[in-house]
Design an enzyme around this catalytic site. Sequence first.
Site, PDB file in Angstrom:
ATOM      1  N   LYS A   1       1.468   8.693   3.517  1.00 47.72           N
ATOM      2  CA  LYS A   1       1.208   9.203   3.579  1.00 47.72           C
ATOM      3  C   LYS A   1      -0.060   8.466   2.090  1.00 47.72           C
ATOM      4  CE  LYS A   1       4.830  10.339   1.551  1.00 47.72           C
ATOM      5  NZ  LYS A   1       5.465   9.116   1.930  1.00 47.72           N
TER       6      LYS A   1
ATOM      7  N   ARG B   1      10.037  15.838  -3.307  1.00 46.48           N
ATOM      8  CA  ARG B   1      10.879  14.499  -2.763  1.00 46.48           C
ATOM      9  C   ARG B   1      12.251  15.703  -2.880  1.00 46.48           C
ATOM     10  NH1 ARG B   1       7.942   9.737  -3.463  1.00 46.48           N
ATOM     11  NH2 ARG B   1       8.573   8.025  -2.065  1.00 46.48           N
TER      12      ARG B   1
ATOM     13  N   ARG C   1       2.402  -4.129   4.349  1.00 49.95           N
ATOM     14  CA  ARG C   1       1.862  -3.828   3.133  1.00 49.95           C
ATOM     15  C   ARG C   1       1.357  -4.583   1.827  1.00 49.95           C
ATOM     16  NH1 ARG C   1       3.740   2.605   1.838  1.00 49.95           N
ATOM     17  NH2 ARG C   1       5.201   1.912   0.594  1.00 49.95           N
TER      18      ARG C   1
ATOM     19  N   ARG D   1       4.937  -4.390  -3.492  1.00 46.02           N
ATOM     20  CA  ARG D   1       5.632  -3.878  -3.456  1.00 46.02           C
ATOM     21  C   ARG D   1       6.802  -4.260  -3.929  1.00 46.02           C
ATOM     22  NH1 ARG D   1       4.087   2.479  -2.779  1.00 46.02           N
ATOM     23  NH2 ARG D   1       6.508   2.474  -2.798  1.00 46.02           N
TER      24      ARG D   1
ATOM     25  N   ARG E   1      15.866   2.979   0.209  1.00 47.22           N
ATOM     26  CA  ARG E   1      14.570   3.980   0.454  1.00 47.22           C
ATOM     27  C   ARG E   1      14.263   5.058   1.303  1.00 47.22           C
ATOM     28  NH1 ARG E   1       9.338   0.543  -0.172  1.00 47.22           N
ATOM     29  NH2 ARG E   1       8.405   2.850  -0.041  1.00 47.22           N
TER      30      ARG E   1
END
Length: 217
Positions: free
Chosen positions: A15, A90, A129, A160, A171
């Site tokens: 996204k 969400r 990532r 992160r 998540r």
Amino acid sequence: MVIRLVLFGAPGAGKGTQAALLKEHFGALHISTGDLFRRAMKEKSTLGDQVRSYMDLGFLVPDEIVMNLVRKELVDVVKENGFLFDGFPRTIPQAENFEQALSEMHHSLTAVVSLEVEQDLLVRRISGRRVCPKCSALYHVDSLSHGEVCPTDQSPLEQRKDDAEEAVKTRLKTFALQTLPLKEYYREKKLLLQIDGSGTPAAVFARLLSVLQPVLD
Ligand code: AMP
């Protein structure tokens, strides 16, 4: 061309990457609620303190906190040349509240684009990532040829906290339970566009533009 989009997808679906490309293409404002929360945590504001425990563990921030933030942002957002929401809404209550806030401002969504990615690929993308703490650019370790530093400003890249394995599992579960029902919600409203989110950012972007073409005509 004014575009008012929601980018929908699981963590790691791409996204943020697609929002950055869309922003460049359409000149629309990119609003990532996750980025706004991370900034608040960095600034150690009250909002940052409120959201830290939820975010670090991979849980959703309560709807009321999210909507307070989004409603404040929306006042300026709707003045811009279109917008791209990434990571919001969400939950169904967030979507309902968002729709109401937009209609109060005489706006509506152009479309909701769902980036569809298999679970294995999501996990591979998230674990590789890295993010630049200075310019917020996103990278994957496999595409970095000069070590884990930002190619733009040479800052050492970071992972992160919620990209760690346990938080990622939470998540993905949270997405399946609380966020996935939004697909049906937007399908019924005839706003849902689905695309294959696998492959390179450029390949996904090409698919995105072609699926958007009819709604932009
Ligand atoms: P993201 O950067 O979009 O992956 O978001 C990171 C984290 O921020 C999520 O795992 C949630 O804890 C929180 N968050 C971001 N956006 C929302 C939202 N719309 N509703 C609830 N929590 C959110």
